[in-house]
Design an enzyme around this catalytic site. Structure first.
Site, short mmCIF file in Angstrom:
data_model
loop_
_atom_site.label_atom_id
_atom_site.label_comp_id
_atom_site.label_asym_id
_atom_site.label_seq_id
_atom_site.Cartn_x
_atom_site.Cartn_y
_atom_site.Cartn_z
N ASP A 61 0.66 -1.49 0.46
CA ASP A 61 0.35 0.33 -0.26
C ASP A 61 0.21 1.24 0.42
O ASP A 61 2.17 0.97 0.42
CB ASP A 61 -0.83 -0.18 0.89
CG ASP A 61 -2.24 0.51 1.08
OD1 ASP A 61 -2.55 1.56 0.27
OD2 ASP A 61 -3.21 0.23 1.59
N ASP A 65 -10.23 3.59 -2.63
CA ASP A 65 -10.86 2.13 -2.12
C ASP A 65 -12.37 2.23 -2.41
O ASP A 65 -13.47 3.31 -3.29
CB ASP A 65 -11.42 2.76 -0.54
CG ASP A 65 -9.89 1.92 -0.41
OD1 ASP A 65 -8.61 1.95 -1.21
OD2 ASP A 65 -9.32 1.56 0.60
#
Ligand code: GLA
Length: 410
Positions: free
Chosen positions: A152, A207
């Protein structure tokens, strides 16, 4: 001759002195990876018992027999601190037997295990990130038997994204265990321009959230999460598809099929679109409690086959007729897939006359012409039946956000 011997000798000496050229692992993700990830349903609330249950149900439901392979632990598997030697430590309450035990269990079921970490100093949920520990962490993952790393982009400050992802790629390669490398920097730094040789997939968006076409704003942290259609339309699809191919895919994010407010038709559309776009097919629902409808969608072999087609070409939007978007995807052996999506609150009538229609994939040089000398059989992939051929127009009534997905073959 003397010169030749001199240069040959020099090359030999140099090749011994220079380190092995790092690269990403080949032969992983030759088709988009398929699996299940904990984040969409469980956030950081994961533990050994839950993951074992998920591996059990995964196999009991036969997800492995239709191509799903990875069980992926997202953020929250670690303890808040590294140990005194700087090693990552699995969270002692959640994973009391460590990650190796979980990996062994998952492997015993014929599946593979993935972990999550982050290029920054901390993960997005505040656990220790890999910055400055890349090689040490990669060795741990290899020692534990990990097969997949999602990496990430939180808390990265001024880090250069390409460099940071290359560092982790090289660390994984040096550790020696083949680990699929899933880049997750949300498309902020155009990974489609530089990540083909770095990772096996790269996220193209922030997201996902479990709705078909909404944007959810998160006051805390001031960020948005995105519904299915928002992700579909977030980037120029031609730009994305030109960089994707065998071993490196655009990742539209873990799926929300079976979650939130998505209706039966929206679940079908979401799954079909991710398949058409060659996104990794990573489930994000609770496998233990999903309905038979949802199970039917995610195990539809014909839809999965579009995603896993060995030609490896991402689909593209051919045209829009009223509220119906027509997505096309060239497949191996001269077949094509078409996804007719009614992106609307209302019913729409599809009446698509194939006759004399030419569909061109300009980027990759594929073309299909439908006429009376070139007739294709049509299969409706969600209904699972052959529905005639391209001599007659394709007719259907499509409900709100419903798709009709067909495969045309000679
Ligand atoms: C980021 C990622 C998500 C998830 C969370 C975990 O937001 O994009 O997919 O991994 O972090 O904290």
């Amino acid at each position: 001759m003397k010169n030749f011997i001199y240069y040959f000798g020099l090359c030999m000496v140099l090749s011994l002195l220079l380190p092995v050229q790092a690269q990403k692992f080949d032969n992983l993700a030759k088709t988009p990876q398929m699996g299940w990830n904990s984040w969409n349903t469980f956030s950081v609330n994961i533990n050994e018992q839950l993951i074992k249950e998920m591996a059990d149900i995964f196999v009991n439901l036969g997800l492995n027999s239709v191509g799903y392979e990875y069980i992926l632990l997202d953020d929250g598997w670690m303890d808040m601190q590294r140990d005194k030697d700087g090693n990552l430590v699995p969270h002692p309450d959640k994973f009391p037997n460590g990650i190796k035990a979980v990996a062994d269990y998952v492997h015993s079921k014929g599946l593979k295990l993935g972990l999550y970490n982050c290029a920054g100093t901390k993960t997005c949920a505040g656990y220790p990130g890999s910055r400055g520990h890349e090689y040490q962490d990669a060795l741990k993952y290899a020692e534990w038997g990990v097969d997949y790393l999602k990496y990430d982009w939180c808390n990265t400050g001024e880090l250069n994204p390409k460099e940071a992802y290359i560092t982790m790629r090289d660390a994984l390669y040096a550790a020696g265990r083949p680990i699929l490398f899933s880049i997750c920097e949300w498309g902020d730094n155009q990974p489609w321009q530089w990540a083909q040789d770095v990772g096996h997939s790269w996220r193209i968006s922030g997201d996902i959230t479990a709705c078909f076409d909404c944007i959810e704003h998160h006051e805390e942290g001031d960020w948005n999460s995105w519904g299915v259609m928002k992700i579909l339309n977030m980037r120029d699809n031609n730009m994305l598809r030109k960089s994707a191919g065998i071993g490196h895919w655009n990742d539209m994010d873990m799926m929300e099929v079976g979650n939130g407010t998505l209706t039966f038709h929206e679940n079908q559309s979401h799954f079909a679109l991710w398949a058409m776009l060659n996104s990794p097919l990573v489930l994000g629902n609770d496998l233990r409690t999903m309905s038979s409808d949802v199970l039917g969608i995610i195990t539809n072999k014909d839809i999965i086959a579009l995603n896993q087609d060995t030609l490896g070409l991402q689909g593209f939007k051919y045209t829009t007729l009223g509220t119906i978007e027509i997505w096309a995807k060239p497949l191996s052996n001269g077949a094509w897939a078409f996804c007719f999506l009614n992106h609307s609150e209302n019913l729409a009538e599809l009446n698509f006359d194939w006759n004399n229609v030419t569909i061109k994939d300009e980027l990759f040089g594929y073309e299909v012409i439908f006429n009376k000398n070139n007739v294709f059989k049509i299969k409706d992939l969600f209904v699972g039946k052959n529905i005639g051929n391209t001599k007659t127009p394709l007719k259907a009534i499509l409900g709100k956000n419903q798709v009709l997905v067909v495969r045309v073959d000679k």
